[in-house]
Design a protein around this motif. Structure first.
Motif, PDB file in Angstrom:
ATOM      1  N   GLY A  29     -38.057 -26.186 -25.920  1.00 41.90           N
ATOM      2  CA  GLY A  29     -37.637 -26.276 -27.310  1.00 41.90           C
ATOM      3  C   GLY A  29     -36.240 -26.827 -27.515  1.00 41.90           C
ATOM      4  N   ARG A  30     -35.640 -27.423 -26.496  1.00 39.23           N
ATOM      5  CA  ARG A  30     -34.280 -27.931 -26.616  1.00 39.23           C
ATOM      6  C   ARG A  30     -34.250 -29.453 -26.486  1.00 39.23           C
ATOM      7  NH1 ARG A  30     -30.594 -23.672 -23.034  1.00 39.23           N
ATOM      8  NH2 ARG A  30     -31.321 -21.760 -24.070  1.00 39.23           N
ATOM      9  N   THR A  31     -33.253 -30.043 -27.107  1.00 36.59           N
ATOM     10  CA  THR A  31     -33.014 -31.473 -26.931  1.00 36.59           C
ATOM     11  C   THR A  31     -32.140 -31.663 -25.703  1.00 36.59           C
ATOM     12  OG1 THR A  31     -33.123 -31.821 -29.320  1.00 36.59           O
ATOM     13  CG2 THR A  31     -32.091 -33.551 -27.992  1.00 36.59           C
ATOM     14  N   LEU A  32     -32.628 -32.433 -24.747  1.00 34.29           N
ATOM     15  CA  LEU A  32     -31.969 -32.530 -23.447  1.00 34.29           C
ATOM     16  C   LEU A  32     -31.244 -33.858 -23.289  1.00 34.29           C
ATOM     17  CD1 LEU A  32     -34.846 -31.144 -21.175  1.00 34.29           C
ATOM     18  CD2 LEU A  32     -33.007 -29.858 -22.266  1.00 34.29           C
ATOM     19  N   PRO A  33     -30.085 -33.832 -22.636  1.00 30.75           N
ATOM     20  CA  PRO A  33     -29.436 -35.093 -22.238  1.00 30.75           C
ATOM     21  C   PRO A  33     -30.198 -35.711 -21.074  1.00 30.75           C
ATOM     22  CG  PRO A  33     -28.195 -33.215 -21.404  1.00 30.75           C
ATOM     23  CD  PRO A  33     -29.263 -32.650 -22.292  1.00 30.75           C
ATOM     24  N   TRP A  34     -29.864 -36.953 -20.780  1.00 34.02           N
ATOM     25  CA  TRP A  34     -30.614 -37.680 -19.755  1.00 34.02           C
ATOM     26  C   TRP A  34     -30.516 -37.024 -18.382  1.00 34.02           C
ATOM     27  CZ3 TRP A  34     -34.202 -41.066 -20.694  1.00 34.02           C
ATOM     28  CH2 TRP A  34     -34.192 -41.757 -21.911  1.00 34.02           C
ATOM     29  N   VAL A  35     -29.379 -36.391 -18.086  1.00 35.24           N
ATOM     30  CA  VAL A  35     -29.247 -35.739 -16.777  1.00 35.24           C
ATOM     31  C   VAL A  35     -30.273 -34.628 -16.624  1.00 35.24           C
ATOM     32  CG1 VAL A  35     -27.718 -34.384 -15.300  1.00 35.24           C
ATOM     33  CG2 VAL A  35     -26.798 -36.303 -16.614  1.00 35.24           C
ATOM     34  N   LEU A  36     -30.431 -33.802 -17.666  1.00 34.40           N
ATOM     35  CA  LEU A  36     -31.402 -32.715 -17.599  1.00 34.40           C
ATOM     36  C   LEU A  36     -32.837 -33.244 -17.657  1.00 34.40           C
ATOM     37  CD1 LEU A  36     -29.778 -29.885 -19.754  1.00 34.40           C
ATOM     38  CD2 LEU A  36     -29.875 -30.130 -17.267  1.00 34.40           C
ATOM     39  N   VAL A  37     -33.046 -34.343 -18.364  1.00 38.57           N
ATOM     40  CA  VAL A  37     -34.375 -34.964 -18.370  1.00 38.57           C
ATOM     41  C   VAL A  37     -34.763 -35.372 -16.952  1.00 38.57           C
ATOM     42  CG1 VAL A  37     -35.680 -37.000 -19.106  1.00 38.57           C
ATOM     43  CG2 VAL A  37     -34.288 -35.732 -20.760  1.00 38.57           C
ATOM     44  N   ALA A  38     -33.809 -35.941 -16.206  1.00 36.35           N
ATOM     45  CA  ALA A  38     -34.069 -36.321 -14.810  1.00 36.35           C
ATOM     46  C   ALA A  38     -34.337 -35.087 -13.950  1.00 36.35           C
ATOM     47  CB  ALA A  38     -32.885 -37.105 -14.251  1.00 36.35           C
ATOM     48  N   LEU A  39     -33.577 -33.994 -14.187  1.00 33.96           N
ATOM     49  CA  LEU A  39     -33.795 -32.764 -13.427  1.00 33.96           C
ATOM     50  C   LEU A  39     -35.182 -32.190 -13.703  1.00 33.96           C
ATOM     51  CD1 LEU A  39     -32.604 -30.537 -11.590  1.00 33.96           C
ATOM     52  CD2 LEU A  39     -31.802 -29.395 -13.676  1.00 33.96           C
ATOM     53  N   VAL A  40     -35.578 -32.201 -14.961  1.00 36.41           N
ATOM     54  CA  VAL A  40     -36.921 -31.727 -15.317  1.00 36.41           C
ATOM     55  C   VAL A  40     -37.983 -32.569 -14.619  1.00 36.41           C
ATOM     56  CG1 VAL A  40     -38.571 -31.569 -17.225  1.00 36.41           C
ATOM     57  CG2 VAL A  40     -36.258 -30.689 -17.506  1.00 36.41           C
ATOM     58  N   ALA A  41     -37.770 -33.882 -14.548  1.00 34.22           N
ATOM     59  CA  ALA A  41     -38.727 -34.764 -13.876  1.00 34.22           C
ATOM     60  C   ALA A  41     -38.859 -34.422 -12.396  1.00 34.22           C
ATOM     61  CB  ALA A  41     -38.302 -36.222 -14.050  1.00 34.22           C
ATOM     62  N   VAL A 234     -47.516 -28.655 -16.840  1.00 28.35           N
ATOM     63  CA  VAL A 234     -47.865 -29.047 -18.199  1.00 28.35           C
ATOM     64  C   VAL A 234     -46.742 -28.690 -19.163  1.00 28.35           C
ATOM     65  CG1 VAL A 234     -49.556 -28.792 -20.043  1.00 28.35           C
ATOM     66  CG2 VAL A 234     -50.299 -28.803 -17.677  1.00 28.35           C
ATOM     67  N   GLY A 235     -46.070 -27.553 -18.945  1.00 33.22           N
ATOM     68  CA  GLY A 235     -44.945 -27.184 -19.797  1.00 33.22           C
ATOM     69  C   GLY A 235     -43.799 -28.165 -19.688  1.00 33.22           C
ATOM     70  N   LEU A 236     -43.476 -28.561 -18.458  1.00 35.05           N
ATOM     71  CA  LEU A 236     -42.401 -29.540 -18.275  1.00 35.05           C
ATOM     72  C   LEU A 236     -42.800 -30.908 -18.831  1.00 35.05           C
ATOM     73  CD1 LEU A 236     -41.147 -28.570 -14.694  1.00 35.05           C
ATOM     74  CD2 LEU A 236     -40.034 -28.106 -16.882  1.00 35.05           C
ATOM     75  N   ALA A 237     -44.097 -31.228 -18.767  1.00 38.19           N
ATOM     76  CA  ALA A 237     -44.562 -32.464 -19.401  1.00 38.19           C
ATOM     77  C   ALA A 237     -44.353 -32.402 -20.910  1.00 38.19           C
ATOM     78  CB  ALA A 237     -46.038 -32.692 -19.089  1.00 38.19           C
ATOM     79  N   LYS A 238     -44.561 -31.200 -21.492  1.00 36.05           N
ATOM     80  CA  LYS A 238     -44.297 -31.021 -22.922  1.00 36.05           C
ATOM     81  C   LYS A 238     -42.794 -31.177 -23.207  1.00 36.05           C
ATOM     82  CE  LYS A 238     -44.737 -29.490 -27.220  1.00 36.05           C
ATOM     83  NZ  LYS A 238     -43.336 -29.570 -27.635  1.00 36.05           N
ATOM     84  N   VAL A 239     -41.950 -30.635 -22.318  1.00 33.45           N
ATOM     85  CA  VAL A 239     -40.502 -30.783 -22.487  1.00 33.45           C
ATOM     86  C   VAL A 239     -40.109 -32.254 -22.434  1.00 33.45           C
ATOM     87  CG1 VAL A 239     -38.259 -30.292 -21.426  1.00 33.45           C
ATOM     88  CG2 VAL A 239     -39.971 -28.485 -21.597  1.00 33.45           C
ATOM     89  N   GLU A 240     -40.770 -33.010 -21.568  1.00 31.63           N
ATOM     90  CA  GLU A 240     -40.470 -34.437 -21.435  1.00 31.63           C
ATOM     91  C   GLU A 240     -41.053 -35.274 -22.571  1.00 31.63           C
ATOM     92  OE1 GLU A 240     -39.236 -35.960 -17.564  1.00 31.63           O
ATOM     93  OE2 GLU A 240     -38.091 -34.798 -19.016  1.00 31.63           O
ATOM     94  N   SER A 241     -42.039 -34.704 -23.300  1.00 38.39           N
ATOM     95  CA  SER A 241     -42.766 -35.504 -24.292  1.00 38.39           C
ATOM     96  C   SER A 241     -41.875 -36.091 -25.391  1.00 38.39           C
ATOM     97  CB  SER A 241     -43.902 -34.684 -24.914  1.00 38.39           C
ATOM     98  OG  SER A 241     -43.403 -33.559 -25.593  1.00 38.39           O
ATOM     99  N   PRO A 242     -40.842 -35.380 -25.916  1.00 35.50           N
ATOM    100  CA  PRO A 242     -39.986 -36.048 -26.908  1.00 35.50           C
ATOM    101  C   PRO A 242     -39.306 -37.298 -26.363  1.00 35.50           C
ATOM    102  CG  PRO A 242     -39.624 -33.677 -26.960  1.00 35.50           C
ATOM    103  CD  PRO A 242     -40.464 -33.960 -25.769  1.00 35.50           C
ATOM    104  N   THR A 243     -38.846 -37.215 -25.104  1.00 31.23           N
ATOM    105  CA  THR A 243     -38.245 -38.394 -24.484  1.00 31.23           C
ATOM    106  C   THR A 243     -39.260 -39.512 -24.351  1.00 31.23           C
ATOM    107  OG1 THR A 243     -36.744 -36.953 -23.228  1.00 31.23           O
ATOM    108  CG2 THR A 243     -37.004 -39.215 -22.457  1.00 31.23           C
TER     109      THR A 243
END
Length: 366
Positions: A29-41, A234-243
């Motif tokens: 439910g958070r807006t992530l910067p690119w660094v955290l987007v990469a970590l989630v990936a 699937v949850g992390l895919a949802k987190v990545e979905s806004p990006t």
């Protein structure tokens, strides 16, 4: 706790799913910067690999075709939850999300996973061998489910647009559940031998004498960790979905590309497991995973969105566009010609991959 279980617990596949779940809880439910987007990936990829490992442990314990069924149903069930979650905001852009994701899953499994596995097995072992009875039954069920759920809405007249009327949607949902239930009964009880790998001489391979058979405790541990891994994936895919959505919009691509990307992410565990089986010359196991995932994707998603549509405010569009219907028809015709002989060369794998390539190109450039 036994020494074997201690060694098992020290493996990275035991703690990566838990860490991925913690990352999911911290980023949901958070807006992530690119660094955290990469970590989630990174943790998303780790969760995928861990899910494949635990699915294979369970498969060794329960045997085929139960192992393939466990992975296909588990992944699809969580995929359904992801689709319903994304549709819950009632946005007009999500009206076709279920359709786009399910159709993408069918094309990726029936052309991408099948094509890669047939190509891998035939290049390594000259010819890919599988059971035409079981594979043909699966393909026929996928074709029926896809036509009832994704093609017919385009031709109905009770409601405007490619949508089902409530009664029609209820029938499609019940038919999907019944067909999928009959398939599971056929695969696991009545005709289990149709879905077991074959030798070059056509003999059934029931089990793998060279594989370590996990203990009951190891299998139960893997079952729990498989659930954790799939929830995190699937949850992390949802987190990545806004990006993903922002990237698709920024690139000027159609909204349906989002469904393609979601399907690609969710189907990674089945893809890796299927290719590994093909490399071991267990092509039937690969096809069980591919076609079983396509079947579960339709058979579980359509009833779920039918029930969810009772309280979801947005529209539900299931009917395919004419271009997609042509690709679906081509996939089923080519798939039938592939499975009937029970043997495939690299040519069949290349044909299926070319259809997938056409689908991906037309998804980006309609």
């Amino acid at each position: 706790m036994s020494d074997r279980l201690l060694r098992y617990a020290r493996q990275w596949t035991a703690y990566v799913p838990v860490l991925a779940l913690l990352v999911l809880a911290a980023t949901w439910g958070r807006t992530l910067p690119w660094v955290l987007v990469a970590l989630v990936a990174v943790f998303l990829a780790g969760g995928v690999l861990a899910a494949v490992h635990h699915a294979e442990v369970i498969a060794h314990k329960v045997g085929e075709p139960f192992g393939s069924l466990v992975l296909a149903v588990a992944v699809t069930a969580i995929e359904v939850a992801l689709i319903v979650t994304l549709m819950a905001d009632g946005s007009e852009k999500n009206a076709t999300l279920a359709r786009d994701t399910v159709f993408a899953a069918v094309m990726i499994t029936c052309n991408g996973i099948m094509g890669v596995c047939l190509l891998t097995a035939s290049l390594r072992h000259r010819v890919a061998v599988y059971n035409s009875e079981g594979t043909g039954a699966m393909l026929a069920t996928v074709a029926t489910l896809a036509t009832l759920s994704l093609v017919l809405p385009r031709f109905t007249t009770s409601t405007p647009g490619p949508r089902f009327a409530p009664g029609q949607l209820a029938f499609a949902a019940v038919a999907s559940v019944v067909l999928y239930g009959v398939f599971v009964l056929t695969q696991t009880v009545r005709h289990r031998d149709y879905f077991l790998p074959l030798t070059r001489a056509g003999e059934i391979i029931d089990g793998d004498e060279h594989a370590h058979v996990p203990t009951r405790r190891e299998a139960l541990t893997s079952l729990g960790l498989l659930g954790v891994a799939l929830v995190s994936v699937v949850g992390l895919a949802k987190v990545e979905s806004p990006t993903i959505e922002h990237g698709v919009a920024a690139a000027g691509l159609p909204a349906s590309v989002v469904g393609v990307v979601i399907a690609l992410l969710v189907l990674l565990p089945e893809t890796i497991a299927a290719v590994r089986a093909a490399r071991r010359d267990r092509v039937q196991t690969s096809l069980n995973l591919a076609l079983g995932s396509a079947m579960a994707s339709i058979g579980l998603t359509v009833p779920a969105v039918a029930i969810a549509s009772i309280w979801l405010s947005g529209p539900l569009v299931l009917g395919l566009d004419p271009t997609d219907m042509v690709l679906l028809a081509l996939t089923m015709v080519v798939g039938t010609l592939t499975v009937v002989p029970g043997r495939s060369t690299p040519l069949q794998g290349g044909v299926h991959l070319s259809i997938l390539g056409a689908y991906l190109v037309l998804a980006v450039i309609p």
